[in-house]
Design a protein around this motif. Structure first.
Motif, short mmCIF file in Angstrom:
data_model
loop_
_atom_site.label_atom_id
_atom_site.label_comp_id
_atom_site.label_asym_id
_atom_site.label_seq_id
_atom_site.Cartn_x
_atom_site.Cartn_y
_atom_site.Cartn_z
N LYS A 7 -1.91 6.67 -4.99
CA LYS A 7 -1.66 7.54 -3.84
C LYS A 7 -2.99 7.91 -3.15
O LYS A 7 -3.07 7.96 -1.93
N GLU A 8 -4.01 8.15 -3.94
CA GLU A 8 -5.29 8.61 -3.41
C GLU A 8 -6.01 7.56 -2.57
O GLU A 8 -6.79 7.90 -1.69
N CYS A 11 -3.04 4.77 2.48
CA CYS A 11 -2.75 5.37 3.78
C CYS A 11 -1.58 4.62 4.39
O CYS A 11 -1.48 3.40 4.25
N ILE A 125 5.59 7.42 2.87
CA ILE A 125 4.98 8.73 2.65
C ILE A 125 4.75 8.95 1.16
O ILE A 125 3.70 9.43 0.73
N SER A 128 1.55 7.43 -0.15
CA SER A 128 0.30 7.68 0.58
C SER A 128 -0.25 9.09 0.42
O SER A 128 0.48 10.04 0.20
N SER A 129 -1.57 9.18 0.65
CA SER A 129 -2.23 10.49 0.70
C SER A 129 -2.66 10.83 2.13
O SER A 129 -3.20 11.91 2.37
N LEU A 130 -2.41 9.92 3.07
CA LEU A 130 -2.75 10.13 4.47
C LEU A 130 -1.79 9.31 5.32
O LEU A 130 -1.43 8.20 4.94
N CYS A 131 -1.41 9.87 6.47
CA CYS A 131 -0.53 9.17 7.40
C CYS A 131 -1.22 9.09 8.76
O CYS A 131 -1.63 10.11 9.31
N ALA A 149 5.93 13.55 6.27
CA ALA A 149 4.57 13.65 5.73
C ALA A 149 4.11 15.10 5.69
O ALA A 149 3.60 15.57 4.67
N SER A 153 3.12 17.76 2.50
CA SER A 153 1.71 18.20 2.52
C SER A 153 0.74 17.02 2.59
O SER A 153 -0.35 17.06 2.03
N ILE A 154 1.15 15.96 3.28
CA ILE A 154 0.29 14.80 3.50
C ILE A 154 -0.32 14.96 4.89
O ILE A 154 0.41 15.12 5.87
#
Length: 162
Positions: A7-8, A11, A125, A128-131, A149, A153-154
């Motif tokens: 996840k980290e 994206c 989502i 991922s850790s960013l969208c 997202a 809390s992404i």
């Protein structure tokens, strides 16, 4: 050797299908710069949903970035195996090339269902850790994915507004 997907270091992208030529050029330039920045910040996996428009542009940008960053990976989270069935010959060809170059392909459903597109968006989502979005309006699948997202809390970076 590819980097394990976490996840980290992942994206995802979401954006509209109907972009005009100016929006496509704007998004392409921003994507190429942003992918390089994300790479420098440890991102190696980039998830795309395989739709026409922004998804195709994002996937193509990830693949183009592999010449500078060979350990970048494209992860396709696709709603169903028949996604491109009604597309033009040209668009199906582009889709097949992207599919052939992806490091990982995941199908949400074997065939189209009323829920497979939204499930695909939620899956992107979840991974991922960013969208990164190209969101111009507050309705449709892109807006749904951005809200999902934010609800998870992404962080979301809307490059349509930058």
């Amino acid at each position: 050797m590819s980097v394990k997907q976490t996840k980290e270091n992942t994206c995802c992208f979401t954006g509209h299908r109907d972009l005009d030529k100016r929006q496509i050029a704007d998004a392409r330039n921003k994507l190429m710069t942003l992918i390089a920045e994300l790479y420098e910040n440890g991102y190696r996996w980039f998830v795309c949903g395989g739709a026409l428009g922004f998804d195709t542009l994002a996937a193509s940008s990830v693949l183009a970035s592999q010449s500078a960053f060979p350990d970048i990976e494209l992860y396709l989270a696709l709603p169903c195996k028949s996604q491109a069935q009604g597309w033009s010959r040209l668009n199906r060809g582009v889709y097949r090339r992207i599919l052939a170059c992806a490091s990982k392909v995941e199908y949400i459903s074997d065939s189209y269902t009323p829920w497979c597109m939204l499930a695909r968006n939620r899956r992107m989502i979840e991974l991922s850790s960013l969208c990164i979005s190209y969101k111009l309006r507050d309705s449709g699948g892109t807006a749904y994915t951005v809200r999902a997202a934010e609800g998870a809390s992404i962080p979301v970076l809307n490059i349509a507004n930058s």
